[in-house]
Design a protein around this motif. Sequence first.
Motif, PDB file in Angstrom:
ATOM      1  N   ALA A 262       0.610  -1.231   0.091  1.00 12.14           N
ATOM      2  CA  ALA A 262      -0.052  -0.018   0.026  1.00 12.14           C
ATOM      3  C   ALA A 262       0.852   1.244   0.033  1.00 12.14           C
ATOM      4  O   ALA A 262       0.616   2.226   0.683  1.00 12.14           O
ATOM      5  N   GLY A 263       2.058   1.109  -0.934  1.00 11.38           N
ATOM      6  CA  GLY A 263       2.650   2.354  -1.141  1.00 11.38           C
ATOM      7  C   GLY A 263       3.796   2.567   0.110  1.00 11.38           C
ATOM      8  O   GLY A 263       4.513   3.770   0.328  1.00 11.38           O
ATOM      9  N   LYS A 264       3.607   1.769   1.202  1.00 11.57           N
ATOM     10  CA  LYS A 264       4.719   1.955   2.233  1.00 11.57           C
ATOM     11  C   LYS A 264       6.065   0.787   2.168  1.00 11.57           C
ATOM     12  O   LYS A 264       5.344  -0.203   1.489  1.00 11.57           O
ATOM     13  N   MET A 265       6.887   0.908   2.866  1.00  8.20           N
ATOM     14  CA  MET A 265       7.811  -0.101   2.895  1.00  8.20           C
ATOM     15  C   MET A 265       7.928  -0.743   4.272  1.00  8.20           C
ATOM     16  O   MET A 265       7.920  -0.168   5.403  1.00  8.20           O
ATOM     17  N   MET A 266       7.992  -2.006   4.048  1.00  6.42           N
ATOM     18  CA  MET A 266       8.500  -2.835   5.488  1.00  6.42           C
ATOM     19  C   MET A 266       9.586  -3.354   5.593  1.00  6.42           C
ATOM     20  O   MET A 266      10.059  -3.741   4.489  1.00  6.42           O
ATOM     21  N   LEU A 267      10.239  -3.051   6.470  1.00  2.00           N
ATOM     22  CA  LEU A 267      11.591  -3.740   6.651  1.00  2.00           C
ATOM     23  C   LEU A 267      11.571  -4.564   7.722  1.00  2.00           C
ATOM     24  O   LEU A 267      11.462  -4.271   9.024  1.00  2.00           O
ATOM     25  N   GLY A 268      11.757  -5.753   7.594  1.00  2.00           N
ATOM     26  CA  GLY A 268      11.925  -6.773   8.911  1.00  2.00           C
ATOM     27  C   GLY A 268      13.209  -7.330   8.959  1.00  2.00           C
ATOM     28  O   GLY A 268      14.216  -7.256   8.079  1.00  2.00           O
ATOM     29  N   ALA A 269      13.680  -8.054  10.258  1.00  3.01           N
ATOM     30  CA  ALA A 269      14.927  -8.631  10.638  1.00  3.01           C
ATOM     31  C   ALA A 269      15.021  -9.924  11.308  1.00  3.01           C
ATOM     32  O   ALA A 269      14.220 -10.205  12.077  1.00  3.01           O
ATOM     33  N   PHE A 270      16.129 -10.529  10.947  1.00  4.62           N
ATOM     34  CA  PHE A 270      16.649 -11.604  11.618  1.00  4.62           C
ATOM     35  C   PHE A 270      17.890 -11.490  12.062  1.00  4.62           C
ATOM     36  O   PHE A 270      18.922 -12.097  11.605  1.00  4.62           O
ATOM     37  N   GLU A 271      17.754 -10.918  13.417  1.00  2.00           N
ATOM     38  CA  GLU A 271      19.069 -10.271  13.712  1.00  2.00           C
ATOM     39  C   GLU A 271      19.861 -11.670  14.360  1.00  2.00           C
ATOM     40  O   GLU A 271      19.565 -12.667  14.814  1.00  2.00           O
ATOM     41  N   PRO A 272      21.386 -11.762  14.288  1.00  2.00           N
ATOM     42  CA  PRO A 272      22.164 -12.881  14.809  1.00  2.00           C
ATOM     43  C   PRO A 272      21.868 -13.001  16.303  1.00  2.00           C
ATOM     44  O   PRO A 272      21.810 -14.330  16.653  1.00  2.00           O
ATOM     45  N   VAL A 273      21.638 -12.051  17.280  1.00  2.00           N
ATOM     46  CA  VAL A 273      21.248 -12.703  18.624  1.00  2.00           C
ATOM     47  C   VAL A 273      19.854 -11.980  19.014  1.00  2.00           C
ATOM     48  O   VAL A 273      19.891 -11.183  19.111  1.00  2.00           O
ATOM     49  N   ALA A 274      19.301 -13.057  18.924  1.00  2.00           N
ATOM     50  CA  ALA A 274      17.757 -12.501  19.184  1.00  2.00           C
ATOM     51  C   ALA A 274      17.335 -12.576  20.619  1.00  2.00           C
ATOM     52  O   ALA A 274      18.100 -12.758  21.501  1.00  2.00           O
ATOM     53  N   LEU A 404      16.886 -17.954  15.746  1.00  2.00           N
ATOM     54  CA  LEU A 404      16.143 -16.831  15.032  1.00  2.00           C
ATOM     55  C   LEU A 404      17.045 -16.149  13.698  1.00  2.00           C
ATOM     56  O   LEU A 404      16.712 -16.141  12.512  1.00  2.00           O
ATOM     57  N   GLY A 405      18.355 -15.861  14.080  1.00  2.00           N
ATOM     58  CA  GLY A 405      19.115 -15.187  12.934  1.00  2.00           C
ATOM     59  C   GLY A 405      19.697 -16.129  12.089  1.00  2.00           C
ATOM     60  O   GLY A 405      20.006 -15.775  10.894  1.00  2.00           O
ATOM     61  N   LEU A 406      19.595 -17.432  12.443  1.00  2.00           N
ATOM     62  CA  LEU A 406      19.933 -18.516  11.478  1.00  2.00           C
ATOM     63  C   LEU A 406      19.251 -18.738  10.133  1.00  2.00           C
ATOM     64  O   LEU A 406      19.615 -19.079   9.275  1.00  2.00           O
ATOM     65  N   LEU A 407      18.136 -17.918  10.285  1.00  2.00           N
ATOM     66  CA  LEU A 407      17.178 -18.196   9.075  1.00  2.00           C
ATOM     67  C   LEU A 407      17.694 -17.327   8.040  1.00  2.00           C
ATOM     68  O   LEU A 407      17.590 -17.733   6.702  1.00  2.00           O
ATOM     69  N   TYR A 408      18.319 -16.164   8.067  1.00  2.00           N
ATOM     70  CA  TYR A 408      19.067 -15.269   7.101  1.00  2.00           C
ATOM     71  C   TYR A 408      20.659 -15.620   7.097  1.00  2.00           C
ATOM     72  O   TYR A 408      21.203 -14.886   6.462  1.00  2.00           O
ATOM     73  N   ALA A 409      21.163 -16.575   7.964  1.00  2.00           N
ATOM     74  CA  ALA A 409      22.589 -16.979   7.910  1.00  2.00           C
ATOM     75  C   ALA A 409      23.034 -17.462   6.958  1.00  2.00           C
ATOM     76  O   ALA A 409      22.003 -18.011   6.192  1.00  2.00           O
ATOM     77  N   ASP A 410      24.259 -17.737   6.495  1.00  2.00           N
ATOM     78  CA  ASP A 410      24.679 -18.537   5.545  1.00  2.00           C
ATOM     79  C   ASP A 410      24.390 -19.898   5.922  1.00  2.00           C
ATOM     80  O   ASP A 410      24.953 -20.220   7.054  1.00  2.00           O
TER      81      ASP A 410
END
Length: 814
Positions: A262-274, A404-410
């Motif tokens: 809807a014309g907005k941006m969402m930025l979500g995160a999978f940070e290394p230490v949750a 949690l962070g491993l979702l986007y880790a290598d």
Amino acid sequence: MSSLPAKARAVIIGGGISGCSVAYHLAKLGWTDIVLLERKQLTSGTTWHAAGLIGQLRASQNMTRLAKYSADLYVKLEAETEVATGMRQVGSITVALTEERKHEIYRQASLARAFDVDVREISPREVKEMYPHLNIEDVVGAVHLPLDGQCDPANIAMALAKGARQRGAKIVENVKVTEVLKKNGRVTGVTWAQGEEHGMIETDVVINCAGMWARDLAGTSGVTVPLHACEHFYLVTEAIEGLGRLPVLRVPDECAYYKEDAGKMMLGAFEPVAKPWGMNGISEDFCFDQLQEDFEHFEPILEMGVNRMPMLGTAGIHTFFNGPESFTPDDRYYLGEAPELGGYWVAAGYNSIGIVSSGGAGMALAQWINDGEAPFDLWEVDIRRAQPFQKNRRYLKERVSETLGLLYADHFPYRQMATSRNVRRSPIHEHMKARGAVFGEVAGWERANWFAKEGQEREYRYSWKRQNWFENQRDEHLAVRNNVGLFDMTSFGKIRIEGRDALAFLQRLCANQLDVEPGRIVYTQMLNNRGGIESDLTITRLSDTAFFAVVPGATLQRDLAWMRNHLKDEFVVITDVTAGESVLCLMGPKSRELIQKISPNDFSNEGNPFGTAREIEIGMGLARAHRVTYVGELGWELYVSTDQTAHVFETIEEAGKDLGLKLCGLHTLDSCRIEKAFRHFGHDITDEDHVLEAGLGFAVKADKGDFIGRDAVLRKKDTGHDRRLVQFRLSDTEPLLFHNEAIVRDGKIVGTITSGNYGHYLGGAIGLGYVPSKGESAEQVLASGYEIEIAGVRVKAEASLRPMYDPKAERVRM
Ligand SMILES: NCCCC(=O)O
């Protein structure tokens, strides 16, 4: 509550997307008298605040298959139910900022293509064309999936609920399940409460879809569902002028995903230490709740986000969101029937990918419940992989701060968890450590994966190429092939099956002949009715009425459950004796010479042929020596009571000094077994793989009398193979195989590698995998040209139906 029935075919607990999908799919299979009970309102736990990304790029073939199913289903759901699902196939882009990441996403793209997912590797310039707002300075590669998308998660759940209702399911809100009733190890019903009102529903199927409450709910029934909530953060900007429609974007190297809505941006995160959340239980009142914001925690992600997409720096922030989601110790969700309680099923622990997972998971679980057998191999997410100790809250809290962070880790091969380690250890753990062991963990067990040399760092340096332990593995591997090696395999699961009817019971469950002399070891499979492999094990007959089964440590709970669930009115006692005995495996052509130095017993071929076991004296203690091997060499597995293990180890070590004895790790066990084409359960052989197509016909004795799966074996003998398990060796000695690489036959993708490792003796990467073979002779299967596609690059491969290493099995009998 008058609208609730006294009886139902199934009761689903939890009205998030998981429960709604299970209800939808059961109803589709004709299960109309089912009830879904939600303690508050549908979607009010986690579903309502999920980002709703529908991405089909997954790390394994079955997760890809299930994600594709969800994507296809969600596209059709709006037309079917007339609920606006918000499903938009805007496509998705995943960008890599490093060569290693690029390799990973290219591998995933190869895998996705094998399952007909539309996917293309694209250049940074093409990324910029599709995503003009993006800073692509350091982008080294990307993949684009045009049919990926995004949806409104709550409305998808509502559409599934409506689809279930339309087929007769009852979905009721504000009703809490207070107890799951059981009798004789099976579910018999549930009790419920709504305010002051209470009642009971008789049922023999309960499905725990309670999301972040699933662990505690399961605990009240003695069922293990190890998961823990974590805080998950995202922000949504104010509307940005001229933003336009954009694909979903993932920048895993910056832990971030982006979605235009809807014309907005969402930025979500999978940070290394949750940040784990809900350590003391989750409030009964939780309903569409948010958690306290923590800007400091999110700030590093936002900083990278502003650099990646500079317009974020000027757009105002509309919402800064923090909500809890469930995470599991291995980042994989739970599906299937709990081993502790018949009729108690689970679909929970979605690790922030619940929306894309639930469609496929609901379909698979409904079929599993309906047929009594998983529709295809789901071992990766099977609840029976959970270990009882994993429900420990401290263990979970520490582990999920990492997962949690491993979702986007290598997702490097052999990557080990850093948290919640050292829970289960062998009695010689400290000995191994002192000698350079670098440990990995499976099912909580610490196991030496490889041994570092004097002065070498004892850490993994991960890569998709040769890792820092490659040469260590080579030395260990060649020691086993040419000399003698010692493996600590204490993590094996060990089960005693005893009693008057033990033989008859095992004859019914196993495909091989168990009516053998005491002291014989039998390699066998337990099959399902389709001839698929439920368990791969050795069974040693200890006496007329006692048997000893050895299974992989990771499958112990599954194997115990399979045995216990198949017990009829028989006098049989099944006991897990894993912790009572250690296993030291002495393997290699010099193993006889070594063991003979420290034991007065006879280890000759005449006195102790291959496939026999008996008690021996060793050092000043005792052991049971099993003459078997998983590495394809002369050798003995020594089962030693845990109190004597250190003594036996020290005795072997001392005696092995002048024979060049080498301590070996699990990586070497695997590289040796793959040269010999020994199958690995969960990879090369699963409940989906027919025992004959897996090339294990030699372990099936169809003429011994009836056993589970026998009819399927006879049918397959009549109809012939549809596919065969083939061993491959890459002709280029440099590239590596892990698993899930695409198999290309005469230019066409026909399957995937089920397991791979490096053949240090054969020279080159070795893989196993199935290829279609309907109506073909072995010669025809092998006459084709084979290549293996690794991250988009095709490498020529030699194929064989017989083990490339020691095809006549002379080494094990030397
Ligand atoms: N809940 C966020 C999903 C992230 C992803 O699909 O990559």
